[in-house]
Scaffold this active site. Structure first.
Site, PDB file in Angstrom:
ATOM      1  N   SER A 124       0.865  -1.191   0.000  1.00 22.94           N
ATOM      2  CA  SER A 124       0.000   0.000   0.000  1.00 22.94           C
ATOM      3  C   SER A 124       0.892   1.229   0.000  1.00 22.94           C
ATOM      4  O   SER A 124       1.966   1.214   0.620  1.00 22.94           O
ATOM      5  CB  SER A 124      -0.869   0.000   1.250  1.00 22.94           C
ATOM      6  OG  SER A 124      -1.451   1.277   1.426  1.00 22.94           O
ATOM      7  N   TYR A 126      -1.614  -0.624  10.261  1.00 22.35           N
ATOM      8  CA  TYR A 126      -1.661  -1.058   8.852  1.00 22.35           C
ATOM      9  C   TYR A 126      -0.414  -0.562   8.108  1.00 22.35           C
ATOM     10  O   TYR A 126       0.259  -1.344   7.429  1.00 22.35           O
ATOM     11  CB  TYR A 126      -2.933  -0.488   8.223  1.00 22.35           C
ATOM     12  CG  TYR A 126      -3.131  -0.756   6.739  1.00 22.35           C
ATOM     13  CD1 TYR A 126      -3.560  -1.995   6.297  1.00 22.35           C
ATOM     14  CD2 TYR A 126      -2.938   0.261   5.807  1.00 22.35           C
ATOM     15  CE1 TYR A 126      -3.775  -2.225   4.940  1.00 22.35           C
ATOM     16  CE2 TYR A 126      -3.154   0.037   4.452  1.00 22.35           C
ATOM     17  CZ  TYR A 126      -3.574  -1.205   4.028  1.00 22.35           C
ATOM     18  OH  TYR A 126      -3.786  -1.438   2.686  1.00 22.35           O
ATOM     19  N   LYS A 147       2.559  -2.862   6.546  1.00 20.49           N
ATOM     20  CA  LYS A 147       2.863  -2.879   5.105  1.00 20.49           C
ATOM     21  C   LYS A 147       4.331  -2.502   4.879  1.00 20.49           C
ATOM     22  O   LYS A 147       5.027  -3.124   4.062  1.00 20.49           O
ATOM     23  CB  LYS A 147       1.942  -1.917   4.350  1.00 20.49           C
ATOM     24  CG  LYS A 147       0.486  -2.360   4.293  1.00 20.49           C
ATOM     25  CD  LYS A 147       0.267  -3.524   3.321  1.00 20.49           C
ATOM     26  CE  LYS A 147      -1.198  -3.827   3.107  1.00 20.49           C
ATOM     27  NZ  LYS A 147      -1.453  -4.948   2.201  1.00 20.49           N
TER      28      LYS A 147
HETATM   29  N1  LIG Z   1      -8.420  -0.920  -2.275  1.00 24.52           N
HETATM   30  C1  LIG Z   1      -7.412  -0.085  -2.191  1.00 24.52           C
HETATM   31  O1  LIG Z   1      -7.515   1.108  -2.543  1.00 24.52           O
HETATM   32  C2  LIG Z   1      -6.083  -0.584  -1.647  1.00 24.52           C
HETATM   33  C3  LIG Z   1      -5.059   0.366  -1.531  1.00 24.52           C
HETATM   34  C4  LIG Z   1      -3.827  -0.064  -1.053  1.00 24.52           C
HETATM   35  C5  LIG Z   1      -3.619  -1.398  -0.733  1.00 24.52           C
HETATM   36  N2  LIG Z   1      -4.646  -2.300  -0.857  1.00 24.52           N
HETATM   37  C6  LIG Z   1      -4.345  -3.697  -0.510  1.00 24.52           C
HETATM   38  O2  LIG Z   1      -4.890  -4.555  -1.488  1.00 24.52           O
HETATM   39  C7  LIG Z   1      -5.205  -5.821  -0.909  1.00 24.52           C
HETATM   40  C8  LIG Z   1      -6.644  -6.198  -1.285  1.00 24.52           C
HETATM   41  O3  LIG Z   1      -7.499  -5.191  -0.751  1.00 24.52           O
HETATM   42  P1  LIG Z   1      -8.996  -4.955  -1.245  1.00 24.52           P
HETATM   43  O4  LIG Z   1      -9.164  -3.493  -1.352  1.00 24.52           O
HETATM   44  O5  LIG Z   1      -9.322  -5.856  -2.366  1.00 24.52           O
HETATM   45  O6  LIG Z   1      -9.764  -5.418   0.087  1.00 24.52           O
HETATM   46  P2  LIG Z   1     -11.182  -6.158   0.317  1.00 24.52           P
HETATM   47  O7  LIG Z   1     -12.135  -5.816  -0.773  1.00 24.52           O
HETATM   48  O8  LIG Z   1     -11.542  -5.849   1.723  1.00 24.52           O
HETATM   49  O9  LIG Z   1     -10.804  -7.709   0.176  1.00 24.52           O
HETATM   50  C9  LIG Z   1      -9.882  -8.246   1.075  1.00 24.52           C
HETATM   51  C10 LIG Z   1      -9.677  -9.708   0.768  1.00 24.52           C
HETATM   52  O10 LIG Z   1      -8.683 -10.208   1.658  1.00 24.52           O
HETATM   53  C11 LIG Z   1      -9.263 -11.232   2.479  1.00 24.52           C
HETATM   54  N3  LIG Z   1      -8.688 -11.117   3.813  1.00 24.52           N
HETATM   55  C12 LIG Z   1      -8.617 -10.011   4.600  1.00 24.52           C
HETATM   56  N4  LIG Z   1      -7.995 -10.302   5.740  1.00 24.52           N
HETATM   57  C13 LIG Z   1      -7.673 -11.618   5.687  1.00 24.52           C
HETATM   58  C14 LIG Z   1      -7.020 -12.513   6.570  1.00 24.52           C
HETATM   59  N5  LIG Z   1      -6.568 -12.111   7.766  1.00 24.52           N
HETATM   60  N6  LIG Z   1      -6.863 -13.795   6.183  1.00 24.52           N
HETATM   61  C15 LIG Z   1      -7.309 -14.213   4.984  1.00 24.52           C
HETATM   62  N7  LIG Z   1      -7.926 -13.429   4.102  1.00 24.52           N
HETATM   63  C16 LIG Z   1      -8.110 -12.143   4.458  1.00 24.52           C
HETATM   64  C17 LIG Z   1     -10.751 -11.011   2.438  1.00 24.52           C
HETATM   65  O11 LIG Z   1     -11.425 -12.234   2.692  1.00 24.52           O
HETATM   66  P3  LIG Z   1     -12.933 -12.305   3.277  1.00 24.52           P
HETATM   67  O12 LIG Z   1     -13.864 -12.157   2.105  1.00 24.52           O
HETATM   68  O13 LIG Z   1     -12.989 -13.654   3.903  1.00 24.52           O
HETATM   69  O14 LIG Z   1     -13.093 -11.179   4.253  1.00 24.52           O
HETATM   70  C18 LIG Z   1     -10.917 -10.542   0.995  1.00 24.52           C
HETATM   71  O15 LIG Z   1     -10.884 -11.641   0.113  1.00 24.52           O
HETATM   72  C19 LIG Z   1      -4.987  -5.668   0.596  1.00 24.52           C
HETATM   73  O16 LIG Z   1      -3.750  -6.218   0.949  1.00 24.52           O
HETATM   74  C20 LIG Z   1      -4.983  -4.157   0.799  1.00 24.52           C
HETATM   75  O17 LIG Z   1      -4.189  -3.774   1.905  1.00 24.52           O
HETATM   76  C21 LIG Z   1      -5.871  -1.911  -1.302  1.00 24.52           C
END
Ligand SMILES: NC(=O)c1ccc[n+]([C@@H]2O[C@H](COP(=O)([O-])OP(=O)(O)OC[C@H]3O[C@@H](n4cnc5c(N)ncnc54)[C@H](OP(=O)(O)O)[C@@H]3O)[C@@H](O)[C@H]2O)c1
Length: 268
Positions: free
Chosen positions: A148, A167, A171
């Site tokens: 991130s 967080y 990261k």
């Molecule tokens: N969206 C953004 O703008 C953004 C920006 C920077 C970084 N990121 C990073 O991108 C990645 C994906 O994020 P996203 O935005 O797609 O989030 P999201 O929509 O909340 O999806 C998160 C996914 O990770 C799974 N998950 C979360 N915690 C977990 C754990 N402890 N063990 C196993 N599975 C877990 C969730 O499973 P469940 O369905 O079972 O909850 C879900 O499949 C993350 O690492 C996040 O930090 C996202």
């Protein structure tokens, strides 16, 4: 055949990777998830595309991860080309607090840091170690951590982003672990990368910026690094950008922390 394993593949960016990669029948896509409870759309897709394999596991449990790796190994005959460490979350409600407000709140601080380190750092190291023997036998030999921008010192310094303490620390810590793996494994031709996805329109992003007031505060901060950013990007676009960076990853860039544009500056 190119084999890919993606953690956190039920929703958001993880499901986006599965959707994109499974369009090509030459890819084998292993969706590693913690529960079928949120996996409805993934299961529907897997029913149509026979190159998707759903594996339920627990990334905080190395024994369960070894079992998951054994399941992948059965299908691929002992190899994996690309591992994408995507699962992640921003942790407890205290994520909204800046660091100094934890004075006198030891338990809350321990939880804020501890939960995030467990979920976003230790679990990813367990996963890398459980799948490493398969990556060693793969053709691509790539392990990619979805990091991130909030784990970047310069981004934090310029935007003034003082919250999401645990967080961001987790990261940033995992970015360093990715570099450690890169230096250790370079002689074997294994490449690692910490990759920022940009700002992406997922449940996680909506949870932070769904409130118009918070969204405005965030945009004001983000404009300090990019005056043009106006909101989160569609998942499909973010995934396509990241796959371009992953496919272009060479030994020269192994261990770096790059944006979805493949550089170290364009965070949006
Ligand atoms: N969206 C953004 O703008 C953004 C920006 C920077 C970084 N990121 C990073 O991108 C990645 C994906 O994020 P996203 O935005 O797609 O989030 P999201 O929509 O909340 O999806 C998160 C996914 O990770 C799974 N998950 C979360 N915690 C977990 C754990 N402890 N063990 C196993 N599975 C877990 C969730 O499973 P469940 O369905 O079972 O909850 C879900 O499949 C993350 O690492 C996040 O930090 C996202």
């Amino acid at each position: 055949m190119v084999s890919w394993a993606i953690t956190g593949a039920t929703r958001g960016i993880g499901l986006g990777f599965v959707k994109n990669l499974s369009m090509d029948p030459n890819n084998q896509v292993f969706a590693l998830i913690r529960s079928l409870g949120t996996a409805g759309p993934l299961e529907e897709l897997a029913a149509q595309r026979k190159n998707i394999y759903i594996i339920v596991t627990d990334i905080s449990n190395p024994t369960k991860l070894d079992e998951a790796a054994a399941k992948v190994s059965k299908v691929t005959a002992g190899s994996l080309d690309v591992l994408i460490l995507n699962a992640g979350s921003a942790g407890p409600d205290t994520a909204v607090l800046p660091p100094s407000t934890f004075h006198g709140k030891k338990e809350a601080l321990d939880l804020e840091i501890g939960e995030n380190i467990k979920n976003n750092l230790l679990s990813n190291i367990y996963t890398m170690n459980s799948f490493l023997h398969l990556i060693r036998s793969g053709a691509e030999k790539k392990m990619i951590f979805i990091s991130s921008q909030s784990g970047n010192l310069e981004f934090t310094r310029i935007t003034g982003f003082s919250t999401l303490l645990g967080y961001s620390v987790s990261k940033a810590g995992m970015n360093m672990a990715v570099t450690k793996f890169a230096t250790e494994l370079a002689p074997e031709g294994i490449k690692t990368l910490a990759l920022s996805p940009g700002w992406v329109n997922t449940d996680a992003a909506k949870a932070v910026t769904g409130d118009p007031e918070i969204r405005k505060v965030m945009l004001d901060m983000f404009h300090k690094v990019d005056p043009k950013v106006d909101g989160p990007a569609p998942i499909e676009e973010a995934v396509a950008n990241m796959l371009r960076v992953i496919r272009n990853l060479t030994e020269a860039d192994s261990g770096k922390f790059l944006t979805h544009h493949g550089d170290e500056e364009q965070w949006f």
